[in-house]
Design a protein around this motif. Structure first.
Motif, PDB file in Angstrom:
ATOM      1  N   ARG A 146     -23.397  15.422  -2.776  1.00  0.00           N
ATOM      2  CA  ARG A 146     -22.313  14.474  -2.535  1.00  0.00           C
ATOM      3  C   ARG A 146     -21.301  15.041  -1.541  1.00  0.00           C
ATOM      4  N   GLN A 149     -22.421  14.526   1.808  1.00  0.00           N
ATOM      5  CA  GLN A 149     -22.227  13.147   2.258  1.00  0.00           C
ATOM      6  C   GLN A 149     -20.781  12.919   2.697  1.00  0.00           C
ATOM      7  N   VAL A 150     -19.856  13.537   1.996  1.00  0.00           N
ATOM      8  CA  VAL A 150     -18.440  13.339   2.287  1.00  0.00           C
ATOM      9  C   VAL A 150     -18.036  14.024   3.599  1.00  0.00           C
ATOM     10  N   GLU A 166     -17.077   3.758   1.736  1.00  0.00           N
ATOM     11  CA  GLU A 166     -18.439   3.872   2.249  1.00  0.00           C
ATOM     12  C   GLU A 166     -19.398   4.429   1.202  1.00  0.00           C
ATOM     13  N   LEU A 167     -18.889   5.324   0.358  1.00  0.00           N
ATOM     14  CA  LEU A 167     -19.747   5.979  -0.629  1.00  0.00           C
ATOM     15  C   LEU A 167     -19.732   5.281  -1.990  1.00  0.00           C
ATOM     16  N   ALA A 207     -25.587   7.249   1.286  1.00  0.00           N
ATOM     17  CA  ALA A 207     -24.980   7.346  -0.036  1.00  0.00           C
ATOM     18  C   ALA A 207     -26.019   6.942  -1.081  1.00  0.00           C
TER      19      ALA A 207
END
Length: 208
Positions: A146, A149-150, A166-167, A207
């Motif tokens: 995660r 992803q951030v 977005e996530l 995501a």
């Protein structure tokens, strides 16, 4: 002082020339190892901290250009070519492949020593850069999926709220991830984080 395991390799099928170059370099404080063929050098398992290669252009079996291409495809080492029968095309090819210098026999001692110092300095810089990138990649890989992803969303300039949207997570969760990312990436500022991320050429991940 240079690294204790700094090495100058010499590859020349003429043992007399190899020994002459070795004597010159040893007299100038260099550690030297001689090989009489390109294949012998390529089969040798290097364990140096910093090195360069003095390579004869024309040899039986693998010629100098073929050896240069082989080491460039694996673990690169700065190359200085020497030859008694050089030609313009060979010189151009060698330099395009990244050779530090192209010297003709009999080799000018001062020119050779200067080329060796340039080659060793280049190898030190390249090894440092490689080590720094490996350390950076290890820090990135310490991030959770995660957090990975951030990170690209943040460095794109998205606000925490936008990244959260977005996530599909909360803004507070993004703030927590941001703090963890800064710590794990050893970034002392957001500007530093952006710089580190740019060195990794990150692409946004999907995501989940």
């Amino acid at each position: 002082m240079g690294p204790t395991n700094e090495m100058v390799y010499i590859v020349d099928d003429d043992a007399t020339i190899g020994e002459a170059l070795s004597s010159l370099l040893r007299a100038n404080g260099k550690r030297v190892r001689i090989f009489t063929s390109g294949r012998e050098f390529l089969n040798f398992e290097r364990q140096d901290d910093c090195a360069c290669l003095i390579l004869d252009l024309r040899m039986p079996g693998l010629n100098g250009l073929e050896v240069q291409r082989s080491i460039s495809a694996e673990a690169g080492i700065p190359v200085i070519f020497i030859t008694g029968r050089g030609d313009i095309q060979s010189t151009v090819t060698a330099m395009k492949e990244g050779a530090i210098d192209f010297l003709t026999k009999p080799v000018d001692e001062a020119a050779l020593l200067a080329s060796i110092e340039r080659a060793l300095e280049l190898d030190r810089k390249l090894r440092k850069k490689t080590l720094e990138h490996a350390n950076l990649l290890a820090r990135y890989q310490s991030l959770t999926p995660r957090e990975q992803q951030v990170l690209p969303l943040l460095v794109r300039g998205l606000l925490n709220k936008q990244a959260a949207g977005e996530l599909g997570i909360t803004e507070y969760t993004v703030q927590i991830h941001r703090g963890h990312i800064m710590r794990k990436m050893e970034a002392d500022s957001f500007a530093t984080l952006v710089k580190l991320a740019s060195m990794l050429n990150l692409e946004p991940t999907n995501a989940s």
